[in-house]
Design an enzyme around this catalytic site. Structure first.
Site, PDB file in Angstrom:
ATOM      1  N   SER A  17     -21.790   6.934  -1.376  1.00 18.43           N
ATOM      2  CA  SER A  17     -23.085   6.365  -1.729  1.00 18.43           C
ATOM      3  C   SER A  17     -24.080   7.491  -1.988  1.00 18.43           C
ATOM      4  O   SER A  17     -23.781   8.666  -1.793  1.00 18.43           O
ATOM      5  CB  SER A  17     -23.622   5.468  -0.595  1.00 18.43           C
ATOM      6  OG  SER A  17     -23.865   6.229   0.590  1.00 18.43           O
ATOM      7  N   SER A 142     -32.217  19.902   3.501  1.00 14.61           N
ATOM      8  CA  SER A 142     -33.373  19.037   3.306  1.00 14.61           C
ATOM      9  C   SER A 142     -34.628  19.891   3.353  1.00 14.61           C
ATOM     10  O   SER A 142     -34.613  21.012   3.897  1.00 14.61           O
ATOM     11  CB  SER A 142     -33.423  17.986   4.429  1.00 14.61           C
ATOM     12  OG  SER A 142     -34.670  17.310   4.455  1.00 14.61           O
ATOM     13  N   TYR A 155     -33.179  15.672  13.454  1.00 18.06           N
ATOM     14  CA  TYR A 155     -32.758  15.864  12.069  1.00 18.06           C
ATOM     15  C   TYR A 155     -33.153  17.247  11.568  1.00 18.06           C
ATOM     16  O   TYR A 155     -32.352  17.985  10.997  1.00 18.06           O
ATOM     17  CB  TYR A 155     -33.400  14.779  11.207  1.00 18.06           C
ATOM     18  CG  TYR A 155     -33.008  14.817   9.745  1.00 18.06           C
ATOM     19  CD1 TYR A 155     -31.766  14.348   9.330  1.00 18.06           C
ATOM     20  CD2 TYR A 155     -33.895  15.291   8.787  1.00 18.06           C
ATOM     21  CE1 TYR A 155     -31.419  14.357   7.990  1.00 18.06           C
ATOM     22  CE2 TYR A 155     -33.551  15.313   7.446  1.00 18.06           C
ATOM     23  CZ  TYR A 155     -32.307  14.836   7.054  1.00 18.06           C
ATOM     24  OH  TYR A 155     -31.968  14.863   5.715  1.00 18.06           O
ATOM     25  N   LYS A 159     -30.814  20.536  10.306  1.00 20.33           N
ATOM     26  CA  LYS A 159     -30.985  21.098   8.960  1.00 20.33           C
ATOM     27  C   LYS A 159     -31.440  22.557   9.024  1.00 20.33           C
ATOM     28  O   LYS A 159     -30.994  23.388   8.218  1.00 20.33           O
ATOM     29  CB  LYS A 159     -31.984  20.261   8.162  1.00 20.33           C
ATOM     30  CG  LYS A 159     -31.511  18.838   7.876  1.00 20.33           C
ATOM     31  CD  LYS A 159     -30.230  18.817   7.057  1.00 20.33           C
ATOM     32  CE  LYS A 159     -29.828  17.419   6.644  1.00 20.33           C
ATOM     33  NZ  LYS A 159     -28.579  17.379   5.846  1.00 20.33           N
ATOM     34  N   THR A 190     -31.999   6.803  -1.088  1.00 24.04           N
ATOM     35  CA  THR A 190     -30.580   6.592  -0.815  1.00 24.04           C
ATOM     36  C   THR A 190     -30.441   5.668   0.401  1.00 24.04           C
ATOM     37  O   THR A 190     -31.387   5.496   1.177  1.00 24.04           O
ATOM     38  CB  THR A 190     -29.852   7.917  -0.495  1.00 24.04           C
ATOM     39  OG1 THR A 190     -30.310   8.401   0.770  1.00 24.04           O
ATOM     40  CG2 THR A 190     -30.101   8.956  -1.578  1.00 24.04           C
TER      41      THR A 190
END
Length: 267
Positions: A17, A142, A155, A159, A190
């Site tokens: 995806s 990111s 998160y 990253k 997304t």
């Protein structure tokens, strides 16, 4: 066909995806031979069947959270076409919760998927690249790998770790003809899974994600970055708050810190 990608063998994780799916379609159209990995086999089959050249696409089911079995997947991937030219690390999850409300287990889960899975596959594939005297790691980080905002600590930490690891790797392996690109996407629209502070998953996306850059457009920017062998390209809207945040953080860090502390809890 694209001269750069034609007959290149490219392994994409998180290919069922979002950015991975869009990359698969565009790279197939350009003549690449693909290995598509994720946990969702039915979705991988759908992506494969929608590629321009499905006969040149193999599916290799892969669970990035199953760290004990990741290394064993690498020789299986190599055997599908005989070698690998480009490894695109793209799988992962997002996270939204205040630091005070985030369990340590969530930090470990996010780090395991968004960081340790990448470096486990990288280390296992590296001897193959060294032996061939060529290879290319493309890493989906990111903007949060360069800055920090409220509710994204787990998160952002994972990253940030990717940047440190792959910057060091780049410095070590250039002598072997191996390249490294660290992608820094902004808000991309997304269906990425998002974990909360207690470990539960939520289907609610932030307004920023819902209004984000399309995965199809992001794939085109990523392809251009690979062709240019860029070190750390920004992926996203040319004019947007993410790009501005990167600029302010780099050149006016004190101002960035004051502004972000007033940002509060994002929607």
């Amino acid at each position: 066909m694209d001269k750069y990608f034609n007959n290149k063998i490219i392994w994409i994780t998180g290919a069922s995806s979002g950015i991975g799916e869009a990359l698969a379609w565009e790279l197939s159209r350009r003549g690449a031979k693909l290995i598509l990995s994720s946990r969702r086999i039915a979705e991988l089959e759908r992506v494969k069947n929608n590629c321009a050249h499905p006969d040149n696409v193999h599916i290799l089911p892969l669970d990035l959270t199953d760290s004990a079995n990741l290394e064993a997947k690498v020789p299986l991937a190599i055997a599908l076409f005989g070698h690998i030219d480009i490894m695109v690390h793209n799988g992962g999850i997002s996270q939204r919760a205040l630091v005070a409300e985030t369990d340590i287990a969530v930090h470990r889960e996010v780090m395991e998927l968004n960081y340790f899975s990448y470096i486990t596959l990288t280390k296992a594939l590296l001897p193959h690249f060294i032996a061939r005297g060529s290879g290319y790691f493309v890493v989906t980080s990111s903007v949060m790998g360069k800055i920090g905002t409220p509710m994204r600590a787990a998160y952002a930490a994972a990253k940030h770790a990717l940047h440190g690891y792959f910057d060091c790797l780049r410095a070590e392996v250039g002598q072997y003809g191996i390249k490294v690109t660290i992608l820094t996407p902004g808000y991309i629209h997304t269906p990425i899974a998002t974990i909360s502070g207690d470990g539960s998953f939520t289907s609610n996306k932030s307004e920023h994600i819902n209004a984000g850059f399309s995965a199809d457009k992001a794939a085109l920017q990523i392809i251009k970055a690979i062709q240019n062998e860029a070190y750390e390209p920004y992926i996203g809207k040319f004019i947007g708050e993410e790009r501005l945040a990167l600029f302010v953080k780099r050149f006016l860090p004190g101002l960035f810190t004051r502004l972000i502390s007033r940002f509060g809890t994002p929607k």
